[in-house]
Design a protein around this motif. Structure first.
Motif, PDB file in Angstrom:
ATOM      1  N   ARG A  36     134.789  10.127  46.927  1.00 14.61           N
ATOM      2  CA  ARG A  36     134.203  10.176  45.590  1.00 14.61           C
ATOM      3  C   ARG A  36     134.948   9.295  44.597  1.00 14.61           C
ATOM      4  O   ARG A  36     134.450   9.025  43.502  1.00 14.61           O
ATOM      5  CB  ARG A  36     134.190  11.618  45.084  1.00 14.61           C
ATOM      6  CG  ARG A  36     133.306  12.553  45.927  1.00 14.61           C
ATOM      7  CD  ARG A  36     133.289  13.949  45.371  1.00 14.61           C
ATOM      8  NE  ARG A  36     132.632  14.001  44.059  1.00 14.61           N
ATOM      9  CZ  ARG A  36     132.500  15.107  43.337  1.00 14.61           C
ATOM     10  NH1 ARG A  36     132.972  16.263  43.802  1.00 14.61           N
ATOM     11  NH2 ARG A  36     131.908  15.072  42.173  1.00 14.61           N
TER      12      ARG A  36
ATOM     13  N   ARG B 169     135.793   6.194  45.332  1.00 10.51           N
ATOM     14  CA  ARG B 169     135.316   4.821  45.458  1.00 10.51           C
ATOM     15  C   ARG B 169     134.445   4.519  44.232  1.00 10.51           C
ATOM     16  O   ARG B 169     133.519   5.270  43.933  1.00 10.51           O
ATOM     17  CB  ARG B 169     134.518   4.651  46.750  1.00 10.51           C
ATOM     18  CG  ARG B 169     134.013   3.227  46.977  1.00 10.51           C
ATOM     19  CD  ARG B 169     133.038   3.134  48.134  1.00 10.51           C
ATOM     20  NE  ARG B 169     133.698   3.042  49.433  1.00 10.51           N
ATOM     21  CZ  ARG B 169     133.042   2.920  50.598  1.00 10.51           C
ATOM     22  NH1 ARG B 169     131.702   2.889  50.604  1.00 10.51           N
ATOM     23  NH2 ARG B 169     133.707   2.843  51.728  1.00 10.51           N
ATOM     24  N   TRP B 170     134.732   3.426  43.554  1.00 13.08           N
ATOM     25  CA  TRP B 170     134.068   3.079  42.288  1.00 13.08           C
ATOM     26  C   TRP B 170     134.256   4.163  41.230  1.00 13.08           C
ATOM     27  O   TRP B 170     133.321   4.612  40.572  1.00 13.08           O
ATOM     28  CB  TRP B 170     132.583   2.795  42.506  1.00 13.08           C
ATOM     29  CG  TRP B 170     132.366   1.577  43.333  1.00 13.08           C
ATOM     30  CD1 TRP B 170     132.846   0.325  43.093  1.00 13.08           C
ATOM     31  CD2 TRP B 170     131.646   1.489  44.564  1.00 13.08           C
ATOM     32  NE1 TRP B 170     132.468  -0.538  44.094  1.00 13.08           N
ATOM     33  CE2 TRP B 170     131.731   0.150  45.013  1.00 13.08           C
ATOM     34  CE3 TRP B 170     130.933   2.403  45.335  1.00 13.08           C
ATOM     35  CZ2 TRP B 170     131.128  -0.279  46.181  1.00 13.08           C
ATOM     36  CZ3 TRP B 170     130.339   1.986  46.497  1.00 13.08           C
ATOM     37  CH2 TRP B 170     130.439   0.653  46.919  1.00 13.08           C
TER      38      TRP B 170
ATOM     39  N   GLU C 100     140.912   1.051  52.265  1.00 19.00           N
ATOM     40  CA  GLU C 100     140.765   1.314  50.836  1.00 19.00           C
ATOM     41  C   GLU C 100     141.992   1.983  50.224  1.00 19.00           C
ATOM     42  O   GLU C 100     142.134   2.011  48.992  1.00 19.00           O
ATOM     43  CB  GLU C 100     139.528   2.183  50.592  1.00 19.00           C
ATOM     44  CG  GLU C 100     138.223   1.484  50.883  1.00 19.00           C
ATOM     45  CD  GLU C 100     137.031   2.377  50.584  1.00 19.00           C
ATOM     46  OE1 GLU C 100     136.571   2.391  49.417  1.00 19.00           O
ATOM     47  OE2 GLU C 100     136.564   3.071  51.511  1.00 19.00           O
TER      48      GLU C 100
ATOM     49  N   PRO D 250     124.761   5.229  43.818  1.00 22.83           N
ATOM     50  CA  PRO D 250     126.211   5.346  44.029  1.00 22.83           C
ATOM     51  C   PRO D 250     126.581   6.263  45.191  1.00 22.83           C
ATOM     52  O   PRO D 250     127.496   5.951  45.963  1.00 22.83           O
ATOM     53  CB  PRO D 250     126.724   5.900  42.693  1.00 22.83           C
ATOM     54  CG  PRO D 250     125.728   5.408  41.686  1.00 22.83           C
ATOM     55  CD  PRO D 250     124.405   5.495  42.403  1.00 22.83           C
TER      56      PRO D 250
ATOM     57  N   ARG E 174     128.656   4.983  48.498  1.00 21.00           N
ATOM     58  CA  ARG E 174     129.956   5.559  48.877  1.00 21.00           C
ATOM     59  C   ARG E 174     129.993   5.962  50.343  1.00 21.00           C
ATOM     60  O   ARG E 174     131.064   6.222  50.885  1.00 21.00           O
ATOM     61  CB  ARG E 174     130.281   6.742  47.971  1.00 21.00           C
ATOM     62  CG  ARG E 174     130.667   6.323  46.554  1.00 21.00           C
ATOM     63  CD  ARG E 174     131.112   7.490  45.698  1.00 21.00           C
ATOM     64  NE  ARG E 174     131.612   7.020  44.409  1.00 21.00           N
ATOM     65  CZ  ARG E 174     131.080   7.348  43.225  1.00 21.00           C
ATOM     66  NH1 ARG E 174     130.014   8.150  43.168  1.00 21.00           N
ATOM     67  NH2 ARG E 174     131.605   6.871  42.120  1.00 21.00           N
ATOM     68  N   ARG E 175     128.830   6.007  50.993  1.00 14.63           N
ATOM     69  CA  ARG E 175     128.794   6.347  52.417  1.00 14.63           C
ATOM     70  C   ARG E 175     128.772   5.105  53.304  1.00 14.63           C
ATOM     71  O   ARG E 175     128.864   5.215  54.521  1.00 14.63           O
ATOM     72  CB  ARG E 175     127.541   7.179  52.713  1.00 14.63           C
ATOM     73  CG  ARG E 175     127.528   8.546  52.016  1.00 14.63           C
ATOM     74  CD  ARG E 175     126.247   9.287  52.356  1.00 14.63           C
ATOM     75  NE  ARG E 175     126.181  10.573  51.688  1.00 14.63           N
ATOM     76  CZ  ARG E 175     125.093  11.113  51.165  1.00 14.63           C
ATOM     77  NH1 ARG E 175     123.941  10.434  51.239  1.00 14.63           N
ATOM     78  NH2 ARG E 175     125.118  12.285  50.579  1.00 14.63           N
TER      79      ARG E 175
END
Length: 537
Positions: A85, A87-88, A124, A298, A302-303
């Motif tokens: 969650r 991410r971004w 990441e 979004p 994210r997946r």
């Protein structure tokens, strides 16, 4: 031809900004010193305690490595892993750890395609930094701090590529190199994502907050921080000067080959774009990644595996303005004087555009008197521009490559740098340079189609051992490297690069840096046809 040249130009923007492979790990050397098991020997032969290599950060203890005269602490988290969650999402504080974290190995680079990082990266968990500090630096005698932002078109690069020990030992400073989110993971804009278009810049600010809070334990002065960078890293410094959220996070700025007044229609120098344009790019990216028609884009994105995101992203990235972090275009902020008023060391290289010109020619796009008008039109499609450029920069039988390189370098680097200098100098002290070693060691293998002179990024081996290994420099080039390190670190210490051991650098005049001479040069703008480019717009 236009599409071929523009696509290649975008590719080379990222590749040439940090165009050296990370070499294999060096063979094992002497055992690393540790806090509890070693001593050093003073000049008199007496044993003295070694500098501590276990240091307490705001999140826990880290154990680094001691070398001859300096210590390194690598892979130190400054923010939580931006995964799941996050991410971004704006960077969050790092999660504290128990025990002692090993800080003797380089961090994983942030996700990027293969290039500077062999094989690329899909990790990441990359919001880490590296600290190099003098062996005797301590909280009792703190040193100035230089925080370095790497280049690479905001798409590639790694802080661990920059071995700063020469700067640290000669200049008696602490150097911090930073990894920040790149590519679409760092600069995606979407109306469902708070912080859109500026996640990578937010990471840089998180690293600066970490420095303010924690660098004292490494012997750095948290109240004497210079933010520095090259290419996209230099432009990032411009953006941080213009960002209200960066207020109070650094005290001086060094901008190398990243002029603050770049324009998005130019495919080489970095720049920012309006949030509306960035969201259009983000929508196209979501479609390519397979999430364009998702109910919640979004959540869908994210997946998506990192490798698929990398395949879907554009080669170059641009920060978005009209955002909370960047309320306006940094170029407009510099033009209007609405930026943080701090001393600036600013410059570029004599032949910035030659690497791109050589790459485009080697890709099968010759520059001859017959092809030159079409080549220019591919990059300057506005009515009348190409014709004016062809007249100002005529190509003859054998000089197509250098002329093409001069157009790229003058239009996108030298003249925007001169303009940035003028705009900044109306408000703050500015020291400007031009690196001009025409025999600088090459950063890429192979033989170019024409001599490159001092192209983009060629000054970096004079400040850092790129990829952990020194370049072959002549005795005169070593002296130039020492002079540059002296200038850079004195600026970080006093906001003035001048000192008794170096040629005088007058404020308000560009200093030409080459092994043969280090002298003021008042002809820089004339040599790069800046009056012509100012008129052309």
């Amino acid at each position: 031809m236009h599409r071929t040249l523009t696509t290649l130009a975008c590719t080379l923007t990222a590749a040439l900004a940090t165009a050296w492979p990370t070499p294999p790990a060096p063979p094992p050397g002497p055992p690393l010193l540790t806090e509890t098991a070693t001593t050093a020997t003073s000049a008199t032969g007496a044993a003295t305690p070694a500098a501590p290599t276990t240091v307490r950060t705001p999140s826990g203890l880290v154990r680094g490595a001691a070398h001859g005269g300096y210590r390194t602490f690598e892979d130190v988290p400054y923010a939580a892993p931006p995964v799941g969650r996050l991410r971004w999402a704006p960077p969050r504080p790092p999660v504290p750890w128990a025990g002692v974290r090993d800080a003797t190995r380089p961090a994983h680079a942030c996700p990027q395609p293969a290039g500077e990082v062999p094989g690329g990266s899909t990790d990441e968990d990359c919001l880490h930094l590296n600290v190099t500090t003098p062996d005797d630096a301590s909280p009792a005698r703190p040193r100035p701090v230089i925080v370095w932002l790497h280049g690479g078109g905001l798409t590639t690069g790694a802080g661990s590529s920059y071995d700063a020990h020469r700067m640290v030992t000669r200049g008696d400073v602490v150097v911090v190199t930073v990894d920040y989110r790149l590519g679409a993971l760092g600069f995606l804009a979407h109306d469902g994502l708070p912080g859109s278009g500026t996640f990578g810049l937010a990471d840089q600010q998180a690293a600066l907050r970490w420095v303010r809070a924690g660098i004292g334990a490494f012997g750095g002065d948290a109240h004497d921080v210079t933010l520095a960078g090259e290419s996209a890293g230099g432009y990032s410094v411009c953006a941080q000067l213009a960002s209200p959220a960066a207020a109070g996070l650094f005290d001086r700025a060094i901008i190398q080959s990243g002029p603050c007044t770049g324009r998005p229609e130019r495919p080489f120098a970095p720049s920012a774009v309006p949030l509306s344009a960035a969201r259009t790019t983000g929508s196209d990216f979501a479609t390519r990644a397979g999430c364009g028609s998702a109910r919640d884009v979004p959540v869908c994105l994210r997946r998506v595996p990192v490798a698929r995101l990398l395949a879907a992203q554009d080669t170059d990235q641009h920060p978005a303005f009209d955002t909370p972090l960047l309320p306006g275009d940094p170029a407009a902020a510099i033009s209007s004087g609405h930026f943080r008023h701090l001393p600036v060391l600013l410059g570029g290289n004599h032949d910035e555009g030659n690497g791109w010109a050589a790459g485009i020619i080697q890709a099968g796009n010759p520059v001859t008197p017959a092809t030159w008008p079409d080549v220019v039109s591919a990059f300057f499609p506005a009515p009348g521009q190409a014709e004016a450029i062809v007249r100002a920069y005529p190509v003859h039988a054998t000089d197509g490559g250098p002329v093409f390189g001069a157009v790229i370098g003058d239009a996108d680097f030298a003249c925007p740098t001169e303009r940035t200098d003028r705009l900044l100098a109306a408000h703050v002290p500015v020291w400007r340079y031009e690196f001009a070693d025409e025999h600088a060691p090459p950063l890429t293998p192979g033989t170019p189609p024409f001599p490159l002179g001092a192209p983009h990024a060629s000054e970096l081996p004079y400040l850092f051992d790129l990829g952990g290994r020194p370049r072959d420099l002549t005795a005169a080039q070593h002296r130039l490297a020492d002079t540059m390190i002296d200038y850079w670190t004195r600026f970080a210490r006093t906001a003035d690069p001048n000192g008794p051991s170096s040629p005088h650098w007058p404020q308000g005049t560009s200093l030409s840096l080459s092994p043969d001479h280090v002298t003021p040069d008042r002809t820089t703008g004339l040599r790069h046809h800046c009056a012509f480019w100012d008129t052309l717009g």
